[in-house]
Write an enzyme that holds these catalytic residues in place. Sequence first.
Site, mmCIF file in Angstrom:
data_model
loop_
_atom_site.group_PDB
_atom_site.id
_atom_site.type_symbol
_atom_site.label_atom_id
_atom_site.label_comp_id
_atom_site.label_asym_id
_atom_site.label_seq_id
_atom_site.Cartn_x
_atom_site.Cartn_y
_atom_site.Cartn_z
ATOM 1 N N ASP A 1 0.831 -1.196 0.000
ATOM 2 C CA ASP A 1 0.000 0.000 0.000
ATOM 3 C C ASP A 1 0.869 1.251 0.000
ATOM 4 O O ASP A 1 1.893 1.311 0.690
ATOM 5 C CB ASP A 1 -0.860 -0.024 1.278
ATOM 6 C CG ASP A 1 -1.859 1.108 1.336
ATOM 7 O OD1 ASP A 1 -2.647 1.245 0.382
ATOM 8 O OD2 ASP A 1 -1.861 1.853 2.343
ATOM 9 N N GLU B 1 1.519 0.333 -4.789
ATOM 10 C CA GLU B 1 0.579 1.339 -5.256
ATOM 11 C C GLU B 1 1.286 2.682 -5.377
ATOM 12 O O GLU B 1 1.617 3.293 -4.358
ATOM 13 C CB GLU B 1 -0.577 1.450 -4.248
ATOM 14 C CG GLU B 1 -1.574 2.519 -4.618
ATOM 15 C CD GLU B 1 -2.342 3.068 -3.425
ATOM 16 O OE1 GLU B 1 -3.461 3.532 -3.621
ATOM 17 O OE2 GLU B 1 -1.805 3.049 -2.300
ATOM 18 N N ASP C 1 -10.495 2.114 -4.901
ATOM 19 C CA ASP C 1 -10.303 3.545 -4.679
ATOM 20 C C ASP C 1 -10.884 4.403 -5.798
ATOM 21 O O ASP C 1 -10.673 5.617 -5.808
ATOM 22 C CB ASP C 1 -8.805 3.858 -4.524
ATOM 23 C CG ASP C 1 -8.241 3.296 -3.228
ATOM 24 O OD1 ASP C 1 -8.981 3.275 -2.223
ATOM 25 O OD2 ASP C 1 -7.075 2.873 -3.227
#
Length: 711
Positions: free
Chosen positions: A249, A277, A348
């Site tokens: 993340d 990410e 997201d």
Amino acid sequence: MPAKLVSKRILVVLLFCLALAPLTALAADFKSQVIYQIVTDRFFDGDTTNNNPSQSSGLYDSTKTNWHVYWGGDLAGIQQKMSYLAGMGVTAIWISPPVDNLNVNIPDGSGNATAAYHGYQARDFKRIEEHFGDVNNNWTEFDNLVSAAHQNGIKVIVDFAPNHSNQDNGGEFGALYDNGTFLGNFTNDTNGYFHHNPNISDFTDRYQVQYYTLFDLSDINQENATMDAYLKASAQLLQQHGVDAFRIDAVKHITWGWEYSLANSIYNFGDSFLFGEWFGGTSDALYHDSYKFANKSGISLLDFPLNTAIRDVFGSNNAFSEIDSTLTQEASNFTWKEDLVTFIDNHDMSRFLSLNNNNNRLHAALAFILTSRGIPCIYYGTEQYLHNDTNGGGDPYNRPMMNGFSTSTTAYSLINKLGTLRGSNPAAGYGAMSQRWMNSDVYIYERKFFGSVILVAINKNDTTSYSISGLNTALPAGNYTDYLGSLLGGLGITVNSGSGGNNPVTNFTLPAHAVSVWSFVEGAAAPEIGSIGPTVGQSGMSVTIGGRNFGNSGGSVKFGTTTATVTSWTPTKIVATVPSITNGVYNATVTNSSNQVSNSIQFTELTAKLIPVTFTVNNATPTNTGDYIFLTGSTVELGNWSTTWDGAVGPMLPPNYPNWFLNASVPAGQAIQFKFIKIAANGAVTWENGSNHSYTVPSSGTGFVTVNWQY
Ligand code: NOJ
Ligand code: NOJ
């Protein structure tokens, strides 16, 4: 427990592991996989006893009307749907962070409860969240899920979020525990476990993105030796519980240099695959930093630039040239482009069908990611056309409860068919991608790995068919049926013989909203390497080489001219141990038992295991806008005295200008030499004067070294 019983147990565990070995091994080559992304809380409730655990009661909504709290999905639920997933052709699941999360409700502005049902507010990285596993935060449900996945040939990717713990301004105020033992929190941070900076406001500022706070989430200081060890041990614990790979993340917001050592630590423990990410596009200020990171760290990235292009082209009505130019740009920047993880939507952003409620477009976009370069990742429910369009369908409405498990939807069949193709034609995982024919609605492209070829034609126009003339392909002459069996309206083609890898295709008409796939797998030939993983490591590390025609037994593997020890050998995968050679960049090759030598693939040999060290140079030479100070030095980790933007380590960060600092991962226990340079906006290089600085890197923990710029 009597010793006899203990050893019996160990034997059973060992036998169990052996039985699983063929399926679980070799995550290091992910290129042919199909990933399925699951928000655990929203998939399936397999165990109702964990819905409202006492240590965090009141965070569950059985009516599923408050989108910001737990709805009951859990690890047991995923386990129960394993054959559904396997039947879809999924070969890996990415699950939301499973570790113990924030226990309390932090009400939103209107007084409604909110909870970390998504998993991104950890409190204990070494225990399993009670809503996902059992009410005692044990690993049992997690282990059961991993075993079930492996039995079905499915790898498990855990979302790992070492950037932060939980919110710094409410709830538990960032509190962190080490398997139940309190470590510290944000508000009374006597040990320096956290950075205490404002929220990031400028997402193009390298210092802010790494050292400021992401959305009020307590920002962990990875340079602190306790945090460094805690986070690495937590990742290793997941590996011990059978995790095959990690989605990291917010990699853009963690100290970049430290992440190289995280990757090294994971690969030292065992075979894995890492992707992070890094939100942004090819025109972003930090785009160059993103591919430098992906090329060197051992951590691949989610392909956000391509995601934007896919949504623009398939979701809206932009021309295919946007996808084509993004692919071209990325191909010239990313060394390991086939390892980029591609996606059309995720947790997201709005689901594709919220963007454009058109199943034909969804199918075309899915077919695109399943056949173009990169590892496709499919967001849960896509195969059931799941979407909720409230407020445009963004977070949290992009995370509805799974709406059914039908195995007869077109999308489910499509994923299955193309998943099979990915497993059977090496061009799908390894092949270079090239455009063969394009207009604003039609994209025809090829993947080619030596003699194996996949040709794909997509017409995204909802009503207009196009006649295709002048198309060339590397497919050998012959007739080809549509690999999809007309599932998406495709057709067969005839390829005629031409020259130079350009065989003309007989003119044909591509119907409106049709996708056609034609495939050819070459017969036996010399060994062909398509993958190496990890791409960077030190002597003694296991490395997996993926490809074709390796034969049933050795053969040899060489790094440069040095032969490596082979620990396992199959026709498509070889595991070798990195030999002890001088640090640097090498070409690895495979020679089969009849002395045929493969193509080569690049591997970076580190000097030793990596330790994160913070380098500071005080009072550096003055810089103008666009000039940066870099670190360069005597080993490959330090760029081997490179003076280029991509070769040296940096840019460094000047929050206390004219002092600059940077965390970099350097070889444990080694005496290194280094210097600082200025690379000006126009590329001109200025060295500091004097002799080299020297430093002996600690053999464990983290390090700090501060020097003055030598005038
Ligand atoms: C990115 C994740 O994907 C997002 O869902 C999360 O809220 C932030 N990182 C913070 O962890
Ligand atoms: C490499 C290094 O040895 C360094 O000390 C020196 O300043 C530069 N070369 C420039 O000559």
